[in-house]
Write a protein that holds these residues in place. Structure first.
Motif, PDB file in Angstrom:
ATOM      1  N   MET A   1       5.018   0.828 -25.605  1.00  0.00           N
ATOM      2  CA  MET A   1       4.002   1.894 -25.492  1.00  0.00           C
ATOM      3  C   MET A   1       3.863   2.311 -24.040  1.00  0.00           C
ATOM      4  N   SER A   2       3.822   3.627 -23.797  1.00  0.00           N
ATOM      5  CA  SER A   2       3.626   4.128 -22.440  1.00  0.00           C
ATOM      6  C   SER A   2       2.339   4.938 -22.368  1.00  0.00           C
ATOM      7  N   LEU A   3       1.739   4.932 -21.185  1.00  0.00           N
ATOM      8  CA  LEU A   3       0.521   5.694 -20.940  1.00  0.00           C
ATOM      9  C   LEU A   3       0.883   7.162 -20.778  1.00  0.00           C
ATOM     10  N   ARG A   4       0.272   8.030 -21.575  1.00  0.00           N
ATOM     11  CA  ARG A   4       0.515   9.468 -21.474  1.00  0.00           C
ATOM     12  C   ARG A   4      -0.481  10.054 -20.478  1.00  0.00           C
ATOM     13  N   VAL A   5       0.049  10.554 -19.372  1.00  0.00           N
ATOM     14  CA  VAL A   5      -0.781  10.977 -18.246  1.00  0.00           C
ATOM     15  C   VAL A   5      -0.816  12.496 -18.134  1.00  0.00           C
ATOM     16  N   GLY A   6      -2.010  13.032 -17.971  1.00  0.00           N
ATOM     17  CA  GLY A   6      -2.175  14.446 -17.656  1.00  0.00           C
ATOM     18  C   GLY A   6      -2.525  14.591 -16.189  1.00  0.00           C
ATOM     19  N   VAL A   7      -1.898  15.535 -15.507  1.00  0.00           N
ATOM     20  CA  VAL A   7      -2.116  15.723 -14.074  1.00  0.00           C
ATOM     21  C   VAL A   7      -2.763  17.086 -13.839  1.00  0.00           C
ATOM     22  N   ILE A   8      -3.913  17.074 -13.179  1.00  0.00           N
ATOM     23  CA  ILE A   8      -4.618  18.311 -12.822  1.00  0.00           C
ATOM     24  C   ILE A   8      -4.401  18.567 -11.336  1.00  0.00           C
ATOM     25  N   GLY A   9      -3.700  19.642 -11.020  1.00  0.00           N
ATOM     26  CA  GLY A   9      -3.351  19.958  -9.641  1.00  0.00           C
ATOM     27  C   GLY A   9      -1.918  19.543  -9.368  1.00  0.00           C
ATOM     28  N   ALA A  10      -1.048  20.527  -9.200  1.00  0.00           N
ATOM     29  CA  ALA A  10       0.385  20.241  -9.037  1.00  0.00           C
ATOM     30  C   ALA A  10       0.894  20.660  -7.665  1.00  0.00           C
ATOM     31  N   GLY A  11      -0.008  20.635  -6.666  1.00  0.00           N
ATOM     32  CA  GLY A  11       0.425  20.886  -5.295  1.00  0.00           C
ATOM     33  C   GLY A  11       1.174  19.687  -4.748  1.00  0.00           C
ATOM     34  N   ALA A  12       1.180  19.527  -3.432  1.00  0.00           N
ATOM     35  CA  ALA A  12       1.981  18.476  -2.805  1.00  0.00           C
ATOM     36  C   ALA A  12       1.656  17.095  -3.363  1.00  0.00           C
ATOM     37  N   MET A  13       0.365  16.755  -3.473  1.00  0.00           N
ATOM     38  CA  MET A  13      -0.022  15.424  -3.923  1.00  0.00           C
ATOM     39  C   MET A  13       0.248  15.243  -5.403  1.00  0.00           C
ATOM     40  N   GLY A  14      -0.186  16.203  -6.219  1.00  0.00           N
ATOM     41  CA  GLY A  14       0.026  16.102  -7.657  1.00  0.00           C
ATOM     42  C   GLY A  14       1.492  16.069  -8.020  1.00  0.00           C
ATOM     43  N   ALA A  15       2.295  16.930  -7.386  1.00  0.00           N
ATOM     44  CA  ALA A  15       3.725  16.965  -7.670  1.00  0.00           C
ATOM     45  C   ALA A  15       4.389  15.648  -7.304  1.00  0.00           C
ATOM     46  N   ASP A  16       3.955  15.039  -6.194  1.00  0.00           N
ATOM     47  CA  ASP A  16       4.541  13.752  -5.819  1.00  0.00           C
ATOM     48  C   ASP A  16       4.146  12.663  -6.808  1.00  0.00           C
ATOM     49  N   HIS A  17       2.919  12.677  -7.288  1.00  0.00           N
ATOM     50  CA  HIS A  17       2.519  11.698  -8.304  1.00  0.00           C
ATOM     51  C   HIS A  17       3.372  11.851  -9.565  1.00  0.00           C
ATOM     52  N   ILE A  18       3.648  13.080  -9.940  1.00  0.00           N
ATOM     53  CA  ILE A  18       4.472  13.314 -11.130  1.00  0.00           C
ATOM     54  C   ILE A  18       5.882  12.743 -10.927  1.00  0.00           C
ATOM     55  N   ARG A  19       6.474  12.991  -9.766  1.00  0.00           N
ATOM     56  CA  ARG A  19       7.807  12.451  -9.480  1.00  0.00           C
ATOM     57  C   ARG A  19       7.789  10.927  -9.444  1.00  0.00           C
ATOM     58  N   THR A  20       6.777  10.360  -8.806  1.00  0.00           N
ATOM     59  CA  THR A  20       6.696   8.900  -8.691  1.00  0.00           C
ATOM     60  C   THR A  20       6.571   8.246 -10.057  1.00  0.00           C
ATOM     61  N   ILE A  21       5.730   8.799 -10.924  1.00  0.00           N
ATOM     62  CA  ILE A  21       5.583   8.248 -12.272  1.00  0.00           C
ATOM     63  C   ILE A  21       6.905   8.314 -13.020  1.00  0.00           C
ATOM     64  N   SER A  22       7.597   9.444 -12.926  1.00  0.00           N
ATOM     65  CA  SER A  22       8.852   9.607 -13.682  1.00  0.00           C
ATOM     66  C   SER A  22       9.944   8.676 -13.183  1.00  0.00           C
ATOM     67  N   ARG A  23       9.941   8.348 -11.902  1.00  0.00           N
ATOM     68  CA  ARG A  23      11.017   7.548 -11.315  1.00  0.00           C
ATOM     69  C   ARG A  23      10.686   6.057 -11.197  1.00  0.00           C
ATOM     70  N   SER A  24       9.407   5.732 -11.024  1.00  0.00           N
ATOM     71  CA  SER A  24       9.072   4.365 -10.601  1.00  0.00           C
ATOM     72  C   SER A  24       7.960   3.691 -11.385  1.00  0.00           C
ATOM     73  N   VAL A  25       7.426   4.336 -12.419  1.00  0.00           N
ATOM     74  CA  VAL A  25       6.340   3.731 -13.198  1.00  0.00           C
ATOM     75  C   VAL A  25       6.763   3.708 -14.670  1.00  0.00           C
TER      76      VAL A  25
END
Length: 329
Positions: A1-25
């Motif tokens: 089971m994986s945590l389904r995450v919604g991200v509000i705000g896709a600027g520099a910080m949000g976009a990096d969180h999205i990349r980090t989750i996809s690659r390293s979480v």
């Protein structure tokens, strides 16, 4: 089971969180993204196969979102967090928690009503291996009784902290959280000054006093020009401890001996963000939250508010906190 995450705000910080989750979480995946700029949202969502939704409210209420990351502008944080709490969803909110201390305490009250912790504030330095090791030199007695702390926080340039108060509430707020956590102590007073008289008062120098008698000097300079630079030295009765340089390689090229200085805060704290997100996702799956709390966010906002008052008055301003609810004991 994986945590389904919604991200509000896709600027520099949000976009990096999205990349980090996809690659390293591995325990999480991004399922939905919202940004007021639809093109920005699509650019961040497309590489990870996430849906783009039309509003923050739609994302929070979505049955395909288990937990939420808030990386939108500071002024939106408190209202969005309260919406997540009302929906009963775990939420990681980037700093600051709110614009004012009263607004932050309103979030505390909303979480207390719910009876359990759902919120974590994004004070990622608590997860940085360097800061964790520095804290250990205090807790294990290596440096003895702490007397002084010297902290430096510089950016090459800043597009977000662009006014006197915003430098404190948006940038210095990292130091205002790090110091109490590092020392396991409370801030009781703050004086903030700047050598700049006219225009944007950058840099700023804060003198901070703690309940345990430690004095802290914290410099924040968000347009230092040369790069992103965070340093911290703890001075104790038995010795000192400092953060070690992040670069492993020193070069001697074209008559210059040294190491490069990054200009990107995300790259500088890449490990901290990865560990923060991994820990948060694992805990959210287990229904628990142990990271920086709503109370920690309120405290940082309260100290920042005193710092803004000090910059105007030129005096040392006391930090007065409300009673801590038992939920955060």
């Amino acid at each position: 089971m994986s945590l389904r995450v919604g991200v509000i705000g896709a600027g520099a910080m949000g976009a990096d969180h999205i990349r980090t989750i996809s690659r390293s979480v591995p325990s999480a995946r991004v399922s939905a993204v919202y940004d007021f700029n639809t093109d920005t949202a699509r650019a961040a969502a497309s590489p990870v196969g996430a849906d783009v939704v039309s509003s923050a409210e739609q994302l929070i209420d979505s049955t395909s979102v288990d937990a939420v990351i808030i990386a939108s502008p500071d002024r939106t944080h408190a209202d969005l967090v309260r919406a997540c709490l009302a929906a009963g969803k775990q939420v990681l909110c980037e700093k600051p928690l709110a614009v004012t201390a009263d607004e932050a305490y309103g979030v505390v009250e909303a979480e207390v009503v719910g009876g359990r912790r759902l919120l974590q504030v994004g004070f990622m330095r608590r997860y940085d291996p360097g800061f964790v090791a520095l804290k250990r030199t205090i807790t294990d007695g290596t440096v003895g009784d702490v007397r002084l702390v010297h902290a430096i926080h510089r950016n090459a340039s800043s597009s977000t902290s662009t006014d006197d108060a915003g430098l404190i509430t948006g940038s210095m707020i990292h130091e205002l959280d790090t110091i109490p956590w590092l020392l396991d102590d409370e801030i009781t007073g703050i004086r903030v000054e700047s050598p700049v008289v006219d225009g944007f008062r950058d840099p700023q120098l804060a003198t901070i006093w703690t309940k345990g008698g430690v004095m802290v000097m914290a410099e924040v300079f968000v347009n230092a020009g040369y790069g992103y630079d965070v340093r911290c030295e703890v001075v104790g009765s038995r010795g000192t401890a400092s953060l070690a340089p992040a670069e492993a390689v020193s070069t001697r090229v074209a008559g210059v001996d040294g190491v490069p200085v990054r200009d990107d805060f995300v790259a500088h704290f890449a490990d901290a963000y990865r560990i923060e997100l991994s820990t948060w996702a694992d805990e959210a799956l287990a229904g628990a939250t142990t990271g920086p709390s709503a109370w920690d966010g309120y405290v940082a906002n309260a100290v920042a508010e005193a710092g803004v008052a000090s910059l105007a008055s030129g005096a040392r301003e006391p930090v007065t906190l409300r009673e801590r609810p038992s939920l955060y004991a």
